[in-house]
Design a protein around this motif. Structure first.
Motif: not given
Length: 289
Positions: A252-281
């Motif tokens: 979702h398009f979410r910001g710090p107020s809904e993400l406990k202070g985390t930015t949307m870009t940081r959340m997407v970074t975490n997701m992409l790191r997990s995708i790559e770690r699992q051998g996916f693209t």
């Protein structure tokens, strides 16, 4: 471009967004009588044609966003799409997961509440393919649809699709009311972009036969559900504890107020790191659907 939505409606939208944050706009998905695509991937004939053209991002761009290296290039897409041969006006295909043996997943972003300019920079740097499903009264608030136009990328790589006018639970509405919600947003997006979007996502994943009839009648080819939801630090899986080929990821398009202070870009970074770690693209959904 319309101005801000009325305060009463804005409050209702904010309440809704907070309620669905961790559930990924999910709820009971599927509908009475609606056929769903099988969750198991099936073999498909892959095309030897090149994937959608796009200059590869460099490693420095990924490091700027906290990632060690670029995602692997996706394989060539299949020669036939899931919606090929669908007759005009027919009920759309219901797709929860794309049948493929390729180690690819598909990113989708819903609603349109957060309009973070840093996410625009991130997606341009990473040349990230994803699909947007926008709700009209949420997307038009603030800077409005102009923000999402910036996210479309080179050659309109990232498409803008239908998520209704006001994000209701469609299964609670009459057939006529469902038609107004779905076809109304089709009309909004057609006027803005010159064509009816072929993809639709029902709010909360809830739909029934009337939903399919309404969506097919106003030009929708596929109703998109999901198997994975993006969380603040990782992902949540409908089955098992890891990604599978063809998984559709709901974000979702979410910001710090809904993400406990985390930015949307940081959340997407975490997701992409997990995708790559699992051998996916990440691949472009529209190349398969």
């Amino acid at each position: 471009m319309s101005g801000p939505i009325p305060a009463r409606r804005a409050a209702a939208v904010t309440t809704l967004l907070l309620a669905v944050l961790l559930s990924g706009c999910s709820g009971s998905s599927g509908g009475s009588g609606g056929k769903q695509a099988s969750g198991a991937p099936s073999p498909r004939t892959e095309s030897t044609a090149p994937a959608s053209p796009s200059a590869a991002p460099d490693a420095a761009a990924y490091r700027r966003w906290g990632l060690d290296k670029p995602l692997a290039a996706p394989p060539a897409p299949p020669s036939a799409k899931l919606t090929d041969g669908l007759k005009p006006g027919a009920a759309p295909k219901v797709i929860r997961r794309v049948p493929t043996n390729d180690k690819v997943v598909f990113l989708t972003f819903d609603d349109g509440a957060e309009k973070d300019p840093e996410f625009v920079k991130m997606t341009k740097d990473l040349k990230l393919p994803f699909t947007m499903f926008l709700t009209d009264d949420i997307a038009r608030a603030g800077s409005g649809y102009g923000y999402f136009e910036q996210l479309r990328g080179e050659g309109n790589r990232n498409t803008i699709n239908n998520h209704t006018l006001s994000h209701p639970n469609l299964r609670t509405l009459s057939a006529d009311a469902q038609r107004r919600e779905i076809c109304g947003q089709q009309d909004v997006l057609e006027k803005r972009y010159g064509g009816k979007p072929p993809l639709f996502r029902p709010p909360y994943g809830n739909y029934n036969d009337a939903t399919l009839a309404a969506a097919g009648g106003c030009g929708v080819k596929a109703l998109l559900l999901w198997e994975v939801t993006m969380q603040i630090n990782d992902m949540r899986y409908a089955q098992g504890d890891k990604l599978r080929p063809g998984d559709i990821v709901l974000a979702h398009f979410r910001g710090p107020s809904e993400l406990k202070g985390t930015t949307m870009t940081r959340m997407v970074t975490n997701m992409l790191r997990s995708i790559e770690r699992q051998g996916f693209t990440v691949a472009r959904l529209e190349d398969y659907v």
